[in-house]
Motif scaffolding. Sequence first.
Motif, short mmCIF file in Angstrom:
data_model
loop_
_atom_site.label_atom_id
_atom_site.label_comp_id
_atom_site.label_asym_id
_atom_site.label_seq_id
_atom_site.Cartn_x
_atom_site.Cartn_y
_atom_site.Cartn_z
N ASN A 9 0.81 -1.21 0.00
CA ASN A 9 0.00 0.00 0.00
C ASN A 9 0.85 1.26 0.00
O ASN A 9 0.32 2.36 -0.16
CB ASN A 9 -0.92 0.00 1.23
N ARG A 10 2.16 1.10 0.18
CA ARG A 10 3.07 2.25 0.14
C ARG A 10 3.81 2.25 -1.18
O ARG A 10 4.86 1.63 -1.33
CB ARG A 10 4.04 2.22 1.31
N LYS A 11 3.23 2.92 -2.16
CA LYS A 11 3.83 3.00 -3.48
C LYS A 11 4.82 4.15 -3.51
O LYS A 11 4.48 5.29 -3.16
CB LYS A 11 2.75 3.18 -4.55
N LEU A 12 6.06 3.86 -3.94
CA LEU A 12 7.14 4.83 -3.84
C LEU A 12 7.39 5.58 -5.14
O LEU A 12 7.64 6.79 -5.13
CB LEU A 12 8.42 4.12 -3.40
N SER A 13 7.38 4.89 -6.26
CA SER A 13 7.63 5.53 -7.55
C SER A 13 7.26 4.56 -8.66
O SER A 13 7.07 3.36 -8.43
CB SER A 13 9.11 5.95 -7.68
N ARG A 14 7.15 5.09 -9.87
CA ARG A 14 6.86 4.26 -11.02
C ARG A 14 8.19 3.74 -11.60
O ARG A 14 9.12 4.51 -11.80
CB ARG A 14 6.11 5.06 -12.08
N PHE A 339 18.23 -0.30 -9.77
CA PHE A 339 17.49 0.67 -10.59
C PHE A 339 16.04 0.78 -10.12
O PHE A 339 15.49 1.87 -10.04
CB PHE A 339 17.53 0.26 -12.06
N ASN A 340 15.42 -0.36 -9.85
CA ASN A 340 14.04 -0.34 -9.38
C ASN A 340 13.91 0.49 -8.10
O ASN A 340 13.01 1.32 -7.95
CB ASN A 340 13.54 -1.76 -9.11
N LYS A 341 14.85 0.26 -7.18
CA LYS A 341 14.81 0.94 -5.88
C LYS A 341 15.00 2.45 -6.03
O LYS A 341 14.57 3.22 -5.17
CB LYS A 341 15.89 0.37 -4.97
N HIS A 342 15.68 2.87 -7.09
CA HIS A 342 15.94 4.29 -7.32
C HIS A 342 15.11 4.83 -8.49
O HIS A 342 15.51 5.82 -9.13
CB HIS A 342 17.42 4.51 -7.63
N SER A 343 13.97 4.23 -8.73
CA SER A 343 13.19 4.63 -9.91
C SER A 343 12.54 6.00 -9.78
O SER A 343 11.95 6.50 -10.73
CB SER A 343 12.12 3.57 -10.23
N ASP A 344 12.66 6.63 -8.62
CA ASP A 344 12.24 8.03 -8.52
C ASP A 344 13.18 8.95 -9.28
O ASP A 344 12.79 10.01 -9.77
CB ASP A 344 12.13 8.47 -7.06
N HIS A 384 8.36 -6.01 -14.06
CA HIS A 384 8.49 -4.75 -13.32
C HIS A 384 8.21 -3.53 -14.21
O HIS A 384 7.97 -2.43 -13.69
CB HIS A 384 9.91 -4.61 -12.76
N GLN A 385 8.25 -3.70 -15.51
CA GLN A 385 8.13 -2.55 -16.41
C GLN A 385 6.80 -1.82 -16.22
O GLN A 385 5.73 -2.43 -16.29
CB GLN A 385 8.26 -3.00 -17.88
N ASP A 386 6.89 -0.51 -15.98
CA ASP A 386 5.73 0.36 -15.79
C ASP A 386 4.85 -0.07 -14.62
O ASP A 386 3.65 0.25 -14.57
CB ASP A 386 4.89 0.46 -17.07
N VAL A 414 10.51 -4.99 -5.19
CA VAL A 414 9.12 -5.46 -5.27
C VAL A 414 8.28 -4.40 -5.98
O VAL A 414 8.41 -3.21 -5.70
CB VAL A 414 8.53 -5.73 -3.87
N SER A 415 7.43 -4.86 -6.89
CA SER A 415 6.51 -3.94 -7.56
C SER A 415 5.12 -4.55 -7.64
O SER A 415 4.95 -5.77 -7.50
CB SER A 415 7.01 -3.59 -8.97
N VAL A 416 4.14 -3.68 -7.88
CA VAL A 416 2.76 -4.11 -8.11
C VAL A 416 2.33 -3.54 -9.46
O VAL A 416 2.45 -2.33 -9.69
CB VAL A 416 1.82 -3.64 -6.99
#
Length: 500
Positions: A9-14, A339-344, A384-386, A414-416
Amino acid sequence: MTKMVINPNRKLSRINKEIYGHFSEHLGRCIYEGIYVGENSPIENVNGMRTDVVEALKAIRVPILRWPGGCFADEYHWKDGIGPKENRKKIVNTHWGGVVEDNSFGTHEFFELCRQLGCETYINGNLGSGTVQEMQEWVEYMTFEGVSPMAELREKNGSKEPWKVDFFGVGNENWGCGGNMNPDFYANEYRRYQTYVRDYKADHHIQKICCGANVDDYEWTKDVLATCYRHSLPAQHGFMDGLSLHYYVHPEGWEIKGSATDFDEKVWYKTLYKALFMDELIRRHGAIMDEYDPEKKVGMIVDEWGTWFTCEPGTNPGFLYQQNTMRDALVAGITLNIFNKHSDRVKMANLAQIVNVLQAVILTEGDKMIKTPTYHVFDMYKYHQDSDLVDSSIETETIGVDDEWRVPNLTESVSVDADGVMHITVTNLSLEESYSVDAHMVDWNVNEVKGEIVTDEMRAMNTFEDPEHVTVKKYDGAEVTESGVKFTIPPCSVLHLELR
């Protein structure tokens, strides 16, 4: 039991799909033989593009392709690569192997390749040895729809309709092969050249990429941004959409590099230690970018990354052809998690390179093709894309064979996705230990879990004699619990779990 906590529920960035991008340069057998064989080749092709390679790349959802370089870009004069192939200028590729470049793969062929792949386009322009006029006319040739000399020339060469350029790099490695410039000099050149990378369509903006630093040259980042942001240039819409960063993993250093296939446990951990340095690079360059761009409107573009080893014995040293083992798979998994972790801040990344060069996802030999361990990691991570990066953490311990090259045993992200499906990717850097993980979900119920894995011994690879030695395999080691999911990740492996 290793604890992992995930808060969906805590979305950080795309996680931009472009983070999973690729790089193709006129280097060795990347373009010629690897991607393009010509319309008259006995190898099955569509308009000269290898069918087997295109289909394999489509399967991993290649989102964007960077071309024509690399160092080659700042010696590339685009008019050499248009018109009838028999009339195109032949040149010597002075950067890569001293071979003849016949320019049979040029602008029209690149857009045809991207059409077949269904991917976005990233053109790298020639600032090092090209003129402002040359760059402006290339953009006009590719994108202008109307009456103009370049649009008429494009139509004469067989393409009445303009193409879509998604990203445009204004020079490449201008601190080195792109002109050996100082940062303030390059930045002023960038300000001038980018002015003429025009948006000819009102509804489409070409995103402009400024040449950023080599590895940890933080002075370059600061000086380039200071010059570019002087005298109200940021007020202009789209003056800079991205700043590049280049980093290659050389386990034995730039001069020696080391073998792609013959290495021991110490070099294994040394390589992964250096791969993890990407996290520090992103954080420190990102902190400088935050001073000028606190809203993160300018993306960090890691448009060259990967392993760089000594080329395979018996091959042209200028072709940078190297094999690909489980070590490369771990470097890919670790780096993509970072990269995912720094996607902001990280908005695009391009693995170097897509076929037959450096950490390639595909190798070819004549009409044969193999998918490398790195390919299979991209295949698992494509979900994980988009998607939305969500908050996650995992307990780690420090491992290694000596005190110098110590690394965490696990990395994760982790992504949703848009359908509410969760994707967990985990790497196990240990060569000996399996780890049991208890993943706790915050206010999220798991009904079903399925998995896939790439795992083998550290030097395992695919060859033309044994092309399926390392591949993605079904993973049945995860089970749903009251609080989430439990799984055990074996040594030397990259794991993907899908949770619904």
